[in-house]
Enzyme design. Sequence first.
Site, short mmCIF file in Angstrom:
data_model
loop_
_atom_site.label_atom_id
_atom_site.label_comp_id
_atom_site.label_asym_id
_atom_site.label_seq_id
_atom_site.Cartn_x
_atom_site.Cartn_y
_atom_site.Cartn_z
CB SER A 252 -0.90 0.01 1.23
OG SER A 252 -1.53 1.27 1.39
CE1 TYR B 71 -3.99 -4.02 3.22
CE2 TYR B 71 -3.56 -1.66 3.26
CZ TYR B 71 -3.70 -2.84 2.55
OH TYR B 71 -3.55 -2.86 1.19
#
Length: 286
Positions: free
Chosen positions: A172, A185
């Site tokens: 990400s 995450y």
Amino acid sequence: MTATGWWFQAKHALDTRGPFARRRGRTLAGAVASRRVLITGASSGIGRAAAIELGAAGAVVILVARREAELREVVDAVTARGGQAFAYPCDLNDAEASEAMIGKVLAEHGGVDILVNNAGRSIRRSLADSYERAHDFERTMQLNYFAAVRLMLGVLPGMRERRFCQVINVLSVANLFGGPRYSAYVASKAALDEVSTCFQAETLHENITFTSVYMPLVRTAMIAPNKQYADAPALTSEQGGQVICDAIVRRPRRMGPTFGRLVRLTDAISTERADVGRHRRYNSGI
């Protein structure tokens, strides 16, 4: 910033210099013709889009996801464009099922040339709301990190023998600038990034590239529950899939938007200033 702007940054701000730079003139077809490409999270979103493009370019696409019916639809979409695709339904959270799937893939295809660790789980929850939810961190690590490591350990022996392979880890952009409320995450993706850095050091001269893709926001089912992203700039699934294809053609070590890389540089120079920026992001409700 428009979605097109995000895509421009993602596509053109690549680290393509140094020992892992590859031939700029290569085409996708030249990069993947007859190569076996295993993609996790292939039933929808980025994985689905990448699989269709790679199959059309001549890759033998090996599709892994939990939902068998949707995987079969992707197989049909690939074959409709003249490609080859094979579905391997598997819950990657299940270690035994994953080991069995890897063994079956190796037995039926003889190996994997390109592994795309795309499957992932995202949880949006603040620290204050996480005190009684340690299991959120555990289950996120299970899919985003341990499952990906299990796959790498399964296919890397053959990759090292053939001495021309690639592992692509879809991370990400928040791994570059931090992600308040996304601690589980971001941490799980950071672990995958770091273990790949260690693996790269051990395989430096074996013509294996570990590519970290710091993916910008993509409009997939993963972000759908988060209403604050309803109108946010985001790539389409097809654009996200194209990022994966571009990573295969270029074979960079790291790949991500310019703004994220600049924030990481700021963090290295002045962590305190970067922390202030992250705190403001948190207070903005993003």
